[in-house]
Design an enzyme around this catalytic site. Structure first.
Site, PDB file in Angstrom:
ATOM      1  N   ALA A 154       0.698  -1.165  -0.041  1.00  0.00           N
ATOM      2  CA  ALA A 154      -0.091  -0.081  -0.032  1.00  0.00           C
ATOM      3  C   ALA A 154       0.945   1.220  -0.134  1.00  0.00           C
ATOM      4  O   ALA A 154       0.642   2.111  -0.834  1.00  0.00           O
ATOM      5  CB  ALA A 154      -1.157   0.029   1.388  1.00  0.00           C
ATOM      6  N   TYR A 155       1.800   1.233   0.818  1.00  0.00           N
ATOM      7  CA  TYR A 155       3.000   2.585   0.778  1.00  0.00           C
ATOM      8  C   TYR A 155       3.367   2.872  -0.471  1.00  0.00           C
ATOM      9  O   TYR A 155       3.807   3.601  -0.963  1.00  0.00           O
ATOM     10  CB  TYR A 155       3.804   2.018   1.888  1.00  0.00           C
ATOM     11  N   VAL A 156       3.944   1.602  -1.350  1.00  0.00           N
ATOM     12  CA  VAL A 156       4.578   1.648  -2.495  1.00  0.00           C
ATOM     13  C   VAL A 156       3.653   2.085  -3.420  1.00  0.00           C
ATOM     14  O   VAL A 156       3.851   2.984  -4.363  1.00  0.00           O
ATOM     15  CB  VAL A 156       5.235   0.184  -3.032  1.00  0.00           C
ATOM     16  N   SER A 158       1.091   4.154  -3.080  1.00  0.00           N
ATOM     17  CA  SER A 158       0.932   5.635  -2.992  1.00  0.00           C
ATOM     18  C   SER A 158       2.188   6.321  -3.674  1.00  0.00           C
ATOM     19  O   SER A 158       2.152   7.372  -4.180  1.00  0.00           O
ATOM     20  CB  SER A 158       0.799   5.998  -1.490  1.00  0.00           C
TER      21      SER A 158
END
Length: 246
Positions: A154-156, A158
């Site tokens: 999820a971080y990647v 974004s």
């Protein structure tokens, strides 16, 4: 403190701590007047301002949620009123919440979307509307876009969106003499990275680079200073500042 050739002005989001604070102090060393943006911790932002002014620089703190267009509009107006304009915007503000895809709390996905994607878009929109000729917009991605580590999905996602908007905006600003780039740090010794990791995990990350150490905030700040100053022929790029990590 170096003597500036011109009265250049930088706005650093997330400038109250971590990489953002070191970036703000580094740009001040290059003669920039620096606006230190913070979301919730005014005291830490004021500490950064105090450190810059104690070294002979000019700085002020501006508050507001990067994803709130009205708050950011006010922040940009405050900086322009105080310093006469804005030349460089560095968007270090971001959050990182890790989990495997199958167990991710979707509220965490929404939080990262708001800060990392919408926040970057809002800050870039304000920058595109206000930066002076010869300016630079510098966004922040992550080297995990390449390394694709488990739990970072999820971080990647974004940050991949940040890279995409960075490259498009560089082309949209054709003829304005404004560069738009992103810095993608590797493992860097900040609270954001170190929090929740044991010594073995930290050591494994450190050994992953050919230089066999974690990055330091100062390493990332040097890359930002390069893009904010002399690197006028680098545009629409993602600079991986990670010590040689794949």
């Amino acid at each position: 403190m170096s003597t500036p050739e011109t009265n250049r002005v930088a706005l650093v989001t997330g400038g109250s701590g971590g990489i953002g604070r070191v970036v703000a102090e580094r740009l001040a060393q290059d003669g920039f007047a620096v606006a230190v943006q913070y979301a919730g911790n005014r005291a830490k932002a004021e500490e950064t301002v105090a450190a810059i002014t104690a070294a002979g620089g000019r700085a002020l703190a501006v508050g507001g949620d990067v994803a709130d267009e009205e708050a950011m509009g006010t922040a940009f107006d405050t900086v322009r009123s105080a310093f006469g304009g804005i030349d460089v915007v560095v968007n270090t503000a971001g959050i990182m919440l890790l989990s495997p895809v199958e167990s991710l709390d979707l509220s965490d996905l929404d939080r990262m979307h708001r800060t990392n994607i919408r926040g970057t878009f809002v800050v870039n929109q304000q920058a595109a509307r206000t930066l002076r000729s010869g300016g630079a917009i510098i966004n922040f991605s992550t080297s995990v876009v390449r390394t694709q580590l488990p739990t970072y999905s999820a971080y990647v996602a974004s940050k991949a969106a940040v890279e995409a908007m960075t490259l498009v905006l560089a082309r949209e600003l054709r003829g304005r003499d404004i560069t738009v780039n992103a810095v993608a740090p590797g493992p860097t010794a900040t609270p954001l990275f170190l929090d929740g990791k044991d010594e073995a995990t930290i050591d494994r990350f450190a050994k992953a680079t050919p230089l066999e150490r974690l990055g330091r905030p100062e390493d990332i700040a040097e890359a930002v200073a390069f893009l904010a100053g002399p690197a006028r022929w680098i545009n629409g790029q993602v600079l991986y500042a990670n010590g040689g990590l794949a």
